[in-house]
Structures are given as structure tokens and as C-alpha cells.
Design a protein around this motif. Structure first.
Motif, PDB file in Angstrom:
ATOM      1  N   ARG A   8       0.837  -1.193   0.000  1.00 32.97           N
ATOM      2  CA  ARG A   8       0.000   0.000   0.000  1.00 32.97           C
ATOM      3  C   ARG A   8       0.876   1.250   0.000  1.00 32.97           C
ATOM      4  O   ARG A   8       2.022   1.240   0.435  1.00 32.97           O
ATOM      5  CB  ARG A   8      -0.895   0.057   1.251  1.00 32.97           C
ATOM      6  N   TRP A   9       0.289   2.341  -0.486  1.00 35.05           N
ATOM      7  CA  TRP A   9       0.898   3.654  -0.319  1.00 35.05           C
ATOM      8  C   TRP A   9       0.410   4.245   0.999  1.00 35.05           C
ATOM      9  O   TRP A   9      -0.770   4.102   1.358  1.00 35.05           O
ATOM     10  CB  TRP A   9       0.507   4.593  -1.458  1.00 35.05           C
ATOM     11  N   PHE A  10       1.287   4.921   1.705  1.00 37.86           N
ATOM     12  CA  PHE A  10       0.949   5.618   2.941  1.00 37.86           C
ATOM     13  C   PHE A  10       1.297   7.095   2.757  1.00 37.86           C
ATOM     14  O   PHE A  10       2.377   7.421   2.249  1.00 37.86           O
ATOM     15  CB  PHE A  10       1.744   5.059   4.123  1.00 37.86           C
ATOM     16  N   THR A  11       0.408   7.984   3.181  1.00 35.42           N
ATOM     17  CA  THR A  11       0.646   9.407   2.934  1.00 35.42           C
ATOM     18  C   THR A  11      -0.059  10.272   3.977  1.00 35.42           C
ATOM     19  O   THR A  11      -0.964   9.807   4.683  1.00 35.42           O
ATOM     20  CB  THR A  11       0.153   9.801   1.529  1.00 35.42           C
ATOM     21  N   ASN A  12       0.343  11.521   4.064  1.00 32.42           N
ATOM     22  CA  ASN A  12      -0.404  12.532   4.811  1.00 32.42           C
ATOM     23  C   ASN A  12      -0.730  13.722   3.911  1.00 32.42           C
ATOM     24  O   ASN A  12      -1.027  14.818   4.395  1.00 32.42           O
ATOM     25  CB  ASN A  12       0.347  12.980   6.064  1.00 32.42           C
TER      26      ASN A  12
END
Length: 329
Positions: free
Chosen positions: A243-247
Motif C-alpha cells: 500500500r501507499w501511505f501518505t499525509n
């Protein structure tokens, strides 16, 4: 003792030497174009000369309106300098066993319309590439690399999965925006879930299921099913649960989650937990539209989490349940 720690660190880094496909990077970053104008981007787990993250930002440097691109490499990288004969800004050959940084603020275009592969090759082989040897080994935890982190606005990379907790902790410490790749199991980490619960970190827009292909060094063992060698002779493995993780926010994150099932009249389909006051839902699509108390959902729910519609109130680790819990707003 210090030598053993260094060897262990190098060994672990080599096991995590996964090279993300260009199309996976592009599919995700297309959702964040508005965030990059006038920004400094750091790719601090990437070979400046081989990484598709680096290639993506070089190719789109002018289109995105970047101010600066910084890419650092780790000295233990087994591929640096293998595809191109490169020189640093002092005219010395780029070689294995050294950490390097590429620091640029301009990407020339020969045709004036867009950056081509030929433009990138020419840049990387010129003194304008801003390539220089690092004093240390290029580890993202080193003081030298932390100084580059402090100068960055957005961090985009594929960090070592084995160091994911530590990597995210550093980004949080220095209050950085980021788009990074990890395994979905990271959601359950005690260091990561509170960030998700407090709406400080969320999953990206483009990967929701299946596995992803990553290129690996030539000496990487291919033992699992689905691994192989492509038509160009590059080894690859397939990793599940990526998965991609971001803020960084993006439009799809706020799309309405259409719910059609009902709880009342179908209570037998939604068993209650014995030690927590919530109903269990096995699939996101089965969340009832007429129930407004706590609901236990699978971890994959986070792929479609809409922060305007639901609150995340806890996880199986702190509520004693087998699933994450949500509460409709």
C-alpha cells in the motif's frame, strides 16, 4: 560490536532493496500534482541513477514546478552505477560502496516541450547533475541525510519494509509531508495505528488489492511463486499487501462510500462481539447504512475510509477485537 551492527544493517538493507515500477509510481503521484508546485522533494532511499522515483521526478520536474530534487543512495546498494557510466560533480566515477546524493534545481529540456530520456541521461552524466559523494553511507538515519530531510518539503520513496516504523517516526519528528510505500500490516503497528486513528496518516489512492512487482538485485534469491526474470533480464519478486501511505490529501479520499445494506431487520447477519459493544462486518460493502454505533470492520476498510463519514475509534490491539472499529458520524 559496532562492526557487527554495521554488517547487520547492510544485510537487512540488501534484503529490502526493492525497486518500484515506474507505472506504480506514476499511478499514485498523479493524484497529488497540486501539492508539488514550488516544493523541494526528497527521495532518501533511492539510487539517484537507477531509481524510478528519481526518474519520475526528473521527467516531471518542470511539469510539476518543483523547486529542487534531492535523491540519496545507500552505500550498500548492489546496483548503483551499473546501468550508466557516471561521474560526480568533481569528475570522479560513481562506484559501488559509497553513498551519493543528487541535488538539482533545474532539468534542461532539449526540445523545450518536455523532458526526454535523452535529457535525463545527459543531465546525469554532466556536472549539472549535482552528484557528489556523501561523507557517510547514505543511511536515512545519518546526520548527513537528516540535514537533507530538514530541507525537504515532501518525501517520496520506498523505505526498507523492515525499518518502516523507524522511518515513519523520523518523518513525524521532522513534521514532513510524505508519500511512501509499505505493507498493509504496518497499519497494525502500535507506532502507526495512532496516526491513522488521529487522521494524520492514511492509505494512498491507487493500490487497494493484489500484489505488486518489484525489481531486485541480480544476486537476490527467487524462491517464492510468481517471482522471475523479465524480458530484459531483470529479476523481480511479487509482494502481497503493498500500500501507499501518505499525509497528503487527494480527491478520491473524500468520495462518498455508497452503502445499501440495512441492519434493522437483518440483525442476524451482524453478530455482536462478546467483550465489546459493536457489531461485526466482514466486508466493507456490507456496512449497514442505518446503524450509527460502533462497527468492527476488516483492515481493508481503510482503502475506502472517508474521514467525513466515519471516525476510527480503535483497533483490535487496544479494544480487544479481531478487527478495526469505526463509528459513523
Amino acid at each position: 560490536m559496532a562492526k557487527n551492527e554495521s554488517l547487520s544493517r547492510a544485510k537487512n538493507a540488501k534484503k529490502d532493496e526493492f525497486y518500484t515500477q515506474y507505472e506504480d509510481i506514476q499511478s499514485e503521484l498523479n493524484h497529488y500534482e497540486k501539492h508539488f508546485q514550488g516544493k523541494t522533494v526528497l527521495c532518501n532511499c533511492d539510487d539517484p541513477f537507477e531509481s524510478n522515483f528519481c526518474k519520475f521526478f526528473l521527467r516531471n520536474f518542470n511539469y510539476l514546478g518543483l523547486k529542487r530534487l534531492i535523491c540519496t543512495s545507500y552505500a550498500a546498494s548492489p546496483v548503483i552505477g551499473q546501468q550508466l557510466s557516471l561521474l560526480d560533480q568533481d569528475g570522479n566515477p560513481v562506484v559501488q560502496g559509497c553513498g551519493y546524493v543528487m541535488d538539482i534545481s533545474e532539468v534542461p529540456m532539449s526540445n523545450g516541450r518536455g523532458v526526454s530520456d535523452a535529457d535525463i541521461d545527459a543531465l546525469l552524466q554532466s556536472k549539472k547533475s549535482g552528484v557528489k559523494k556523501l561523507q557517510g553511507d547514505g543511511d536515512f538515519r545519518s546526520e548527513e541525510c537528516i540535514e537533507y530531510l530538514k530541507q525537504a518539503d515532501i518525501v517520496v520513496t520506498n523505505p526498507p519494509f523492515s525499518l518502516f516504523r523507524e522511518y515513519v517516526a523520523q518523518l513525524v519528528q521532522y513534521e514532513k509531508k510524505y508519500i511512501i510505500i509499505g505493507n498493509i500490516n504496518a497499519i497494525t503497528y502500535k507506532e502507526i495505528f495512532p496516526l491513522i486513528k488521529d487522521n494524520q496518516l492514511w492509505l494512498g489512492a491507487s493500490i487497494h488489492s493484489g500484489d505488486r512487482k518489484f525489481y531486485v538485485p541480480d544476486d537476490y534469491p527467487l524462491k517464492a511463486a510468481g517471482c522471475g526474470v523479465d524480458e530484459e533480464g531483470r529479476k523481480y519478486i511479487r509482494v502481497k499487501g503493498v500500500r501507499w501511505f501518505t499525509n497528503l490529501d487527494y480527491a478520491k479520499r473524500h468520495e462518498e462510500l455508497v452503502l445499501y445494506k440495512r441492519y434493522y431487520g437483518n440483525e442476524e447477519e451482524y453478530p455482536r462481539y462478546a467483550n465489546y459493544d459493536a457489531i461485526n462486518v466482514d466486508k466493507t460493502s456490507d456496512i449497514p447504512c442505518d446503524y450509527f454505533e460502533d462497527i468492527g470492520v476488516p483492515i481493508t476498510y481503510l482503502d475506502k475510509h472517508n474521514p467525513e463519514k466515519f471516525d476510527i475509534v480503535g483497533s483490535s490491539r487496544n479494544l480487544g477485537q479481531p478487527m478495526s472499529e469505526i463509528a459513523p458520524e
